[in-house]
Design an enzyme around this catalytic site. Structure first.
Site, PDB file in Angstrom:
ATOM      1  N   ASP A 133       0.857  -1.186   0.000  1.00 22.18           N
ATOM      2  CA  ASP A 133       0.000   0.000   0.000  1.00 22.18           C
ATOM      3  C   ASP A 133       0.894   1.236   0.000  1.00 22.18           C
ATOM      4  OD1 ASP A 133      -2.465  -1.352   0.052  1.00 22.18           O
ATOM      5  OD2 ASP A 133      -2.395  -1.537   2.229  1.00 22.18           O
ATOM      6  N   ASP A 152      -7.008  -1.520  -4.593  1.00 14.83           N
ATOM      7  CA  ASP A 152      -8.073  -1.165  -3.657  1.00 14.83           C
ATOM      8  C   ASP A 152      -8.992  -0.101  -4.255  1.00 14.83           C
ATOM      9  OD1 ASP A 152      -6.835  -2.867  -1.810  1.00 14.83           O
ATOM     10  OD2 ASP A 152      -5.700  -1.217  -0.903  1.00 14.83           O
TER      11      ASP A 152
END
Length: 172
Positions: A133, A152
């Protein structure tokens, strides 16, 4: 004298003009964008390193061993296999739905984005044991939304399109 078949008599498989290819192509584009962004960020940043881009957005390399919002991230490692299996099963089911409903454009856009995002994160889990991330949104450095990635984002946009498609379908 042998007779030639006219072009009209040549048998062709039945096709309604619907194809799975564009939808799988869209999912592949999401996977490629996701993986290229993750490779780039891991080459440019050390784990935990942050670059302030604006007053509300940073680039920051972090790892997530769990699911959304680091759900189950602190577990012993079994969650890697659970989330990998869920992602693969979801992709198989989405492929079935795409094939069955390939003419429903908004529905298929939604499913393709969700599948591309799910598989992007599955690739991370298989290669690294965690999801990479790097997008960090915050308010006055006090309140940080959990870091996320392009996969995401695609899942979130796909889910929103799915809801929009359902609302449109209910109105009809």
């Amino acid at each position: 004298m042998a007779s030639k078949k006219s072009p009209k008599s040549v048998s062709r498989p039945h096709s309604s003009g619907n194809s799975l290819i564009p939808w799988l192509g869209l999912a592949t584009i999401v996977i490629l964008l996701d993986q290229v962004s993750k490779i780039t960020i891991t080459k440019l940043f050390a784990y935990g390193e942050t670059l302030a881009v604006t007053g509300f957005f940073n680039l920051m390399l972090v790892y997530n061993k769990g699911a959304a919002f680091s759900f189950l991230a602190a577990e012993s490692g079994w969650q890697r296999y659970l989330f990998t299996a869920i992602g693969l099963i979801a992709a198989a089911y989405i492929t079935f739905l795409l094939k069955r409903h390939s003419s429903q454009k908004l529905f298929c856009w939604a499913l393709s984005l969700i599948m591309g995002g799910a598989l992007g994160n599955v690739i991370d889990r298989l290669l690294y044991g965690h999801v990479i991330d790097f997008l960090d949104f915050h308010y006055q450095e006090l309140y940080h939304f959990p870091a996320f990635n392009i996969a995401d984002s695609a899942i979130t946009i796909g889910a929103a399109l799915f809801i929009l498609d359902e609302l449109r379908r209910v109105r009809k």
